[in-house]
Design an enzyme around this catalytic site. Structure first.
Site, PDB file in Angstrom:
ATOM      1  N   THR A  92     -25.532  18.111 -23.196  1.00 46.14           N
ATOM      2  CA  THR A  92     -26.809  18.829 -23.240  1.00 46.14           C
ATOM      3  C   THR A  92     -27.791  18.296 -22.206  1.00 46.14           C
ATOM      4  O   THR A  92     -28.517  19.060 -21.556  1.00 46.14           O
ATOM      5  CB  THR A  92     -27.428  18.731 -24.651  1.00 46.14           C
ATOM      6  N   ASN A 126     -23.288  23.983 -25.203  1.00 42.71           N
ATOM      7  CA  ASN A 126     -21.980  23.933 -25.841  1.00 42.71           C
ATOM      8  C   ASN A 126     -20.953  24.866 -25.218  1.00 42.71           C
ATOM      9  O   ASN A 126     -19.745  24.648 -25.366  1.00 42.71           O
ATOM     10  CB  ASN A 126     -22.120  24.255 -27.330  1.00 42.71           C
ATOM     11  N   HIS A 173      19.684   0.067 -10.982  1.00 46.16           N
ATOM     12  CA  HIS A 173      19.267  -1.233 -11.533  1.00 46.16           C
ATOM     13  C   HIS A 173      18.873  -2.193 -10.408  1.00 46.16           C
ATOM     14  O   HIS A 173      18.986  -3.419 -10.567  1.00 46.16           O
ATOM     15  CB  HIS A 173      20.384  -1.870 -12.375  1.00 46.16           C
ATOM     16  N   SER A 303      -2.776  -9.973   6.063  1.00 43.48           N
ATOM     17  CA  SER A 303      -3.138 -11.257   5.476  1.00 43.48           C
ATOM     18  C   SER A 303      -4.291 -11.888   6.240  1.00 43.48           C
ATOM     19  O   SER A 303      -4.408 -11.733   7.459  1.00 43.48           O
ATOM     20  CB  SER A 303      -1.935 -12.210   5.495  1.00 43.48           C
ATOM     21  N   LYS A 309       1.426 -10.658   9.603  1.00 43.38           N
ATOM     22  CA  LYS A 309       1.919 -10.059   8.359  1.00 43.38           C
ATOM     23  C   LYS A 309       1.359  -8.637   8.214  1.00 43.38           C
ATOM     24  O   LYS A 309       0.165  -8.404   8.393  1.00 43.38           O
ATOM     25  CB  LYS A 309       1.508 -10.896   7.152  1.00 43.38           C
ATOM     26  N   ASN A 311       1.523  -5.268   5.538  1.00 49.89           N
ATOM     27  CA  ASN A 311       1.900  -4.879   4.182  1.00 49.89           C
ATOM     28  C   ASN A 311       1.948  -3.355   4.020  1.00 49.89           C
ATOM     29  O   ASN A 311       1.301  -2.617   4.767  1.00 49.89           O
ATOM     30  CB  ASN A 311       0.904  -5.457   3.178  1.00 49.89           C
ATOM     31  N   GLU A 316       0.822   1.007  -1.810  1.00 52.36           N
ATOM     32  CA  GLU A 316       0.148   0.198  -2.833  1.00 52.36           C
ATOM     33  C   GLU A 316      -1.102   0.909  -3.345  1.00 52.36           C
ATOM     34  O   GLU A 316      -1.367   0.938  -4.549  1.00 52.36           O
ATOM     35  CB  GLU A 316      -0.224  -1.165  -2.259  1.00 52.36           C
TER      36      GLU A 316
END
Length: 444
Positions: A92, A126, A173, A303, A309, A311, A316
């Protein structure tokens, strides 16, 4: 309730200020897209009420001009719409916030616009807030999410086609399994996305049903009996989106089943995004001591301490976005069950989380597509790993039996020899026969 002090330059009025004073739970405000839908509701309602002979022409024109001003001049910001997401469960406060801003902008020396009597004519918070949720989700699905998923599918298939001759070690696996082509692997990703897209698109007819016209509880009190149908018809014509009146206003005001259904489809898609992202991360791992099957494009240093390095930052980021979508689904599910009798009382939270999930899903799809398009294959590493895959002996089982094939696998691993060499030693098959049986390209 007594006097309340409102900033002199504010476009809103007392009800908004009370909400700002009362709700101090988070720094979150409702999305601009959601506020925009409410503004469109006010514009369309004014035009519909005028068409029904309930609102004068000059008031209709003033409201339309004001709503266009809000949309065109980018007035949708936290200064003008400052209310916390965590507010009254019906929303509201946000509905009145929009009513007050529109009334302020629409009023002049020639016409006085009242936020309740004119801007909110034939409406209730509403039915406005559930309608805005439906409009927001429909637009995001049709204009943002669907194109994003279609682009992701196309990118995956195009990349797969370019890699149809690349054969690699399959894994179950996380362990070596039978070989497959990289095109086959990517085809699995594409099909998963296709199923999610099909599922999401199938929900558009459901989420595009509008509660508007049901007013306070679904009976349509203080609204023209023709308003529901005409409002949906006019909005569909104005936007080009497949809006229609709800099949049952009581259900649309008290329930949020459609929002849960859309969120559920997004939750499923989030698992697909997570799976593809993690596959990319594993395939890119290394580059020396990991799988090193592919090289993702280097886009930033990885890094602050280890020079050189790099990534897998986009996979991610997408994985985190997917986790957020999953969390949002839980919140939306809990919110949707809060339909106590004739009204759901967690609508603002549902709106915020559903918008975020749709946005995250669309943006993640674009980001992931770019990552997939640009990765390179480490062909030499793939072939080296494949040549050491003792599980290729599975192809020998029909010729020599499961037990003999197992013996070959264990001996090859133990002595770090090739399957071909050990098979020549332990079977009666010729080298040429074995080379034919064990050819990875014939096993895919």
């Amino acid at each position: 309730m007594g006097e309340v002090r409102v900033p002199k330059d504010a476009l809103y009025a007392a009800q908004t200020q009370r909400a700002v004073d009362n709700f101090n739970i988070s720094p979150l405000t409702l999305p601009k897209d959601f506020i925009r839908q409410i503004v469109l509701i006010k514009q369309n309602a004014a035009e519909t009420n005028h068409e029904l002979g309930l609102l004068s022409k000059n008031k209709k024109q003033a409201i339309v001009k004001a709503t266009n001003q809000i949309l065109d001049k980018k007035l949708i910001n936290a200064d003008n719409f400052p209310i916390d997401v965590f507010q009254t469960g019906s929303g509201t406060s946000t509905n009145m916030n929009v009513n007050e801003v529109v009334a302020h902008l629409a009023s002049s020396s020639r016409v006085k616009i009242h936020p309740n009597d004119d801007v909110n004519m034939g409406q209730s918070s509403n039915d406005v807030i559930p309608t805005a949720i439906s409009m927001m989700a429909t637009e995001q699905i049709v204009k943002q999410l669907t194109p994003a998923l279609e682009s992701l599918i196309k990118t995956i298939k195009t990349k797969g086609q370019s890699l149809k001759s690349v054969v690699k070690t399959g894994r179950t696996h996380l362990m070596d399994a039978m070989p497959l082509s990289m095109q086959q692997e990517l085809s699995g990703w594409a099909y998963q996305v296709e199923l999610s897209l099909k599922n999401i698109k199938s929900l558009v007819p459901q989420i595009s049903e509008l509660a508007q016209g049901g007013t306070a509880i679904g009976t349509g009190i203080n609204s023209s009996a023709k308003f529901r149908t005409l409002f949906a018809k006019n909005l569909k014509s104005k936007t080009g989106l497949p809006y229609k009146k709800s099949g049952n206003a009581f259900a649309s005001i008290a329930g949020q089943d459609s929002s849960v259904a859309v969120s559920g489809a997004l939750n499923t898609f989030a698992t697909v995004l997570m799976k593809i992202s993690n596959d990319l991360r594993w395939m890119n791992s290394g580059p020396v001591s990991g799988l090193g099957e592919i090289r993702l494009k280097a886009i930033q240093p990885g890094s602050s301490i280890m020079p050189g390095k790099v990534n897998p930052v986009i996979p991610e980021a997408v994985a985190m976005a997917a986790a957020q979508v999953m969390g949002n689904h839980t919140a939306i599910t809990v919110g949707a069950q809060a339909g106590n009798f004739q009204l759901n009382v967690m609508l603002p939270m549902i709106a915020y989380n559903l918008h975020q999930s749709l946005e995250l899903a669309a943006n993640s799809s674009h980001q992931l597509a770019e990552t997939i398009k640009n990765f390179e294959v480490n062909q030499e590493d793939l072939e080296q790993l494949l040549s050491k895959n003792a599980i290729l002996a599975t192809a020998l089982a029909p010729e020599v039996g499961y037990e003999k094939a197992s013996e070959i696998v264990y001996k090859a691993r133990r002595e770090e020899r090739s399957i071909l060499d050990v098979s020549i030693e332990l079977t009666n098959l010729s080298k040429s026969e074995l080379e034919k049986i064990l050819d990875p390209k014939k096993l895919i």
